[in-house]
Write a protein that holds these residues in place. Structure first.
Motif, PDB file in Angstrom:
ATOM      1  N   ARG A 193       0.835  -1.189   0.000  1.00 56.85           N
ATOM      2  CA  ARG A 193       0.000   0.000   0.000  1.00 56.85           C
ATOM      3  C   ARG A 193       0.879   1.251   0.000  1.00 56.85           C
ATOM      4  O   ARG A 193       1.549   1.529   0.991  1.00 56.85           O
ATOM      5  CB  ARG A 193      -0.921   0.019   1.222  1.00 56.85           C
ATOM      6  CG  ARG A 193      -1.940  -1.104   1.281  1.00 56.85           C
ATOM      7  CD  ARG A 193      -2.985  -0.964   0.186  1.00 56.85           C
ATOM      8  NE  ARG A 193      -3.961  -2.046   0.241  1.00 56.85           N
ATOM      9  CZ  ARG A 193      -3.844  -3.198  -0.396  1.00 56.85           C
ATOM     10  NH1 ARG A 193      -2.769  -3.420  -1.164  1.00 56.85           N
ATOM     11  NH2 ARG A 193      -4.773  -4.129  -0.305  1.00 56.85           N
ATOM     12  N   PRO A 194       0.901   2.021  -1.097  1.00 60.73           N
ATOM     13  CA  PRO A 194       1.727   3.234  -1.142  1.00 60.73           C
ATOM     14  C   PRO A 194       1.200   4.309  -0.209  1.00 60.73           C
ATOM     15  O   PRO A 194      -0.009   4.397   0.047  1.00 60.73           O
ATOM     16  CB  PRO A 194       1.618   3.666  -2.605  1.00 60.73           C
ATOM     17  CG  PRO A 194       0.307   3.095  -3.074  1.00 60.73           C
ATOM     18  CD  PRO A 194       0.144   1.804  -2.342  1.00 60.73           C
ATOM     19  N   THR A 195       2.111   5.132   0.305  1.00 60.47           N
ATOM     20  CA  THR A 195       1.753   6.195   1.242  1.00 60.47           C
ATOM     21  C   THR A 195       1.923   7.586   0.641  1.00 60.47           C
ATOM     22  O   THR A 195       1.439   8.558   1.198  1.00 60.47           O
ATOM     23  CB  THR A 195       2.632   6.108   2.494  1.00 60.47           C
ATOM     24  OG1 THR A 195       4.001   6.374   2.124  1.00 60.47           O
ATOM     25  CG2 THR A 195       2.536   4.733   3.133  1.00 60.47           C
ATOM     26  N   GLY A 196       2.636   7.680  -0.476  1.00 57.47           N
ATOM     27  CA  GLY A 196       2.932   8.975  -1.066  1.00 57.47           C
ATOM     28  C   GLY A 196       4.349   9.434  -0.795  1.00 57.47           C
ATOM     29  O   GLY A 196       4.824  10.400  -1.407  1.00 57.47           O
ATOM     30  N   ASP A 197       5.047   8.765   0.116  1.00 55.64           N
ATOM     31  CA  ASP A 197       6.458   9.041   0.377  1.00 55.64           C
ATOM     32  C   ASP A 197       7.266   8.113  -0.533  1.00 55.64           C
ATOM     33  O   ASP A 197       7.373   6.910  -0.263  1.00 55.64           O
ATOM     34  CB  ASP A 197       6.770   8.778   1.849  1.00 55.64           C
ATOM     35  CG  ASP A 197       8.232   9.040   2.221  1.00 55.64           C
ATOM     36  OD1 ASP A 197       9.104   8.949   1.345  1.00 55.64           O
ATOM     37  OD2 ASP A 197       8.493   9.311   3.405  1.00 55.64           O
TER      38      ASP A 197
END
Length: 247
Positions: free
Chosen positions: A87-91
């Motif tokens: 799950r990507p977080t944006g960082d």
């Protein structure tokens, strides 16, 4: 297997086989993956796979042209198992680190299949999704197209190479694994400083560190280098902007 593969819409069975099995791509791939881990590549024979599925071996030709086609599907499924739990977080840096570690863990969970599939390009759905996703993370971070592709290439090759390397290691018999680990203590830790000063000075670290995988450290080094490169790109862009404004 042969070249008689049937298009997806036409190959779906309306009823179970005589053994009560309803075949599907997913079931065949999952069974092939299990057999590879239990028996190695020789498990990918039509007869053995059909027996494991409780199905007529000839029915497998409706789903896969040949064993290499099935192997590519297995490789793509390994990619899919990683993507389904990531799950990507944006960082960008944290996201790539987590993805790399999950890719590596997935390889270790299926060591024999990982060794076989590490050098293959599947061109299938999950691989395409992975390429699109990783390039999106890099381009979203600010890497221009050529840099994004270069870092993607290194990132993926590093993860696959370490996955294959460490999978081959854990696939060794337990006695062989223990013997290799013992070499660091029995041989290297006993070398004298007079003849091997650098080994002697770091012997205890060699003993504690060399038994594990260096992938997390290698991944961190790669991401640090990528972050440094991104800083350079941004700095150059700012300098060009100032030059344009001054002109």
């Amino acid at each position: 297997m042969s070249e008689r593969v049937v298009p997806p819409d036409a190959r779906r069975r309306r009823r179970p086989t005589k053994q009560g099995v309803v075949l599907s791509d997913e079931l065949i791939v999952a069974t092939a993956l299990r057999l590879i881990e239990e028996h190695g590549t020789e498990a990918l024979s039509v007869r053995r796979l059909g027996r494991a599925l409780g199905a007529d071996p000839s029915s497998l030709y409706r789903y896969f042209r040949h064993t290499d086609d099935l192997m590519l599907a297995v490789a793509d499924e390994l990619i899919g198992r990683t993507l389904r739990v990531w799950r990507p977080t944006g960082d960008w840096r944290a996201d790539l680190r987590e993805l790399g570690l999950r890719m590596h863990a997935g390889a270790l969970a299926h060591p024999r299949a990982a060794v076989l599939s590490s050098y293959r390009v599947t061109g299938r759905a999950y691989e395409i999704q992975a390429v699109e996703t990783i390039l999106g993370v890099l381009r979203g971070a600010g890497f221009p197209g050529p840099e994004a592709v270069r870092i993607y290439h290194v990132f993926v090759d590093q993860a696959l190479a370490y996955g294959a390397l460490d999978s081959a290691s854990i696939a060794l018999p337990r006695a062989a694994q223990e013997a290799e680990t013992a070499v660091w203590q029995a041989t290297y830790a006993g070398l004298p400083a007079e003849t091997h000063p650098n080994i002697a000075a770091t012997a205890r670290h060699l003993v504690t560190d060399m038994g594990g995988s260096s992938y997390p450290a290698a991944l961190d080094l790669l991401l640090t280098a990528a972050a440094t490169r991104l800083t350079e790109i941004r700095s150059r862009a700012q300098d060009n902007s100032r030059t344009d404004q001054a002109g």
